[in-house]
Design an enzyme around this catalytic site. Structure first.
Site: not given
Length: 330
Positions: A17, A60, A81, A99, A165, A178
């Site tokens: 992604i 991060y 997230h 999302k 996942r 998903d």
């Protein structure tokens, strides 16, 4: 703060992604793929070199601390997230979060409340909400091209095998977060009437995740919506909005390219093609840039209250199916 009109974006996570986002940003004039962060500095550096990004970080937190990052794009699995978005908001960094927005409604509500308390921009990257097809379909409906809508059907299915996942509860597996999220948004972005009745079923994996599901919604305006999503088979991925005088067929609810208009007797009227795109992701970045320039705390195209509504719906489905994630116990 956006300087000289250029939105510098820091991408958290270096998966596929993130690659799609980098491809998109490299094709935009007013947005820049500025920085990448991975838990591996080697992976981050390779990603930055491949996509010609200025900064690479092995954590991060380092990216979040970079004062030149105007917008943090959270591209990790949805199971991860919450923590990174919370850290970014506490550092007053605007965030665009892939999302499904969070693992559950509780996490989503906490993050939205935090963004509002601190006055920091926050958005969900549900890309279909930002695309031109939304306006095209809304105009067709409001102009009476199919009469009064009475039935919506939408399917999204991919044969995804045993991907972690999808199969693992700790990664918020299953089809709903998903794929099913797109079917629910397909209804909500055209028909925001209250839901008065919900029925659903699912088939689960041996790990307890929903592999295939079916959801039926009845809205207060009399519209019935039949929705399916599956991580176990190849779906047609088509959306149909059926009205009293015709129907609209959307070729792919995950990334619409063509809307077909048919008359009362199902006779073909026209095909409407969406504008040529880079990947389809560009519209969410463009929308965030404009919202930040306008001083907004959320995008016009996907209000945070709508994100919360969808998250609450998905919690309800999972509760009925007995699909649980570890973070549901927190």
């Amino acid at each position: 703060m956006i300087q000289n009109g250029l939105l510098r974006i820091g991408i958290i996570g270096a998966g596929w992604i993130a690659e799609k986002a980098a491809i998109t940003l490299n094709g935009l004039a007013n947005c820049e793929a500025y920085a990448i962060a991975s838990r591996s500095i080697e992976k981050a550096e390779a990603f930055a070199e491949k996509w010609e990004m200025k900064k690479a970080y092995g954590s991060y937190s380092e990216l979040i601390a970079d004062s030149d990052v105007d917008l943090v794009y959270v591209a990790t699995p949805h199971s991860h997230h919450y923590d990174v978005t919370r850290e970014a908001l506490l550092s007053d960094k605007p965030c665009l979060v892939e999302k499904a927005f969070m693992a559950n409604y509780r996490q989503a509500k906490e993050i939205v409340d935090l963004s509002r308390e601190r006055g920091v921009f926050l958005a969900e990257a549900i890309w279909t909400r930002y695309q031109p097809a939304v306006g095209i379909v809304r105009d067709l409906i409001s102009n009476g091209r199919i009469g009064t809508p009475r039935l919506v059907t939408a399917t999204l299915g991919y044969s995804m095998g045993d991907k972690p996942r999808i199969m693992r509860p700790d990664l918020c597996g299953g089809a709903l977060l998903d794929l099913g999220v797109y079917a629910l948004n397909f209804v909500r972005m055209f028909f925001p009437a209250d839901i008065v009745s919900i029925e659903s079923q699912c088939v689960k994996s041996q790990t307890g995740m929903d592999l295939t599901n079916a959801m039926t919604l009845v809205l207060s305006d009399g519209l019935l919506c039949n929705l399916q999503s599956s991580a176990a088979c190849v779906g047609d991925n088509i959306g149909v909005i059926a009205g009293t005088d015709g129907n609209l067929i959307i070729d792919n609810i995950n990334n619409p390219q063509k809307i077909t208009v048919n008359t009362h007797d199902r006779e073909f009227v026209e095909d409407i093609l969406v504008p040529r795109q880079i990947t389809g992701y560009e519209y969410q970045f463009i929308a965030c840039r404009q919202a930040l320039i306008d001083g907004l705390l959320e995008p016009r195209e996907m209000p945070l209250d709508e994100t919360l509504y969808i998250m609450e719906l998905m919690d309800g489905f999972r509760q009925k199916w007995g699909v649980r994630y570890p973070m549901d116990e927190d």
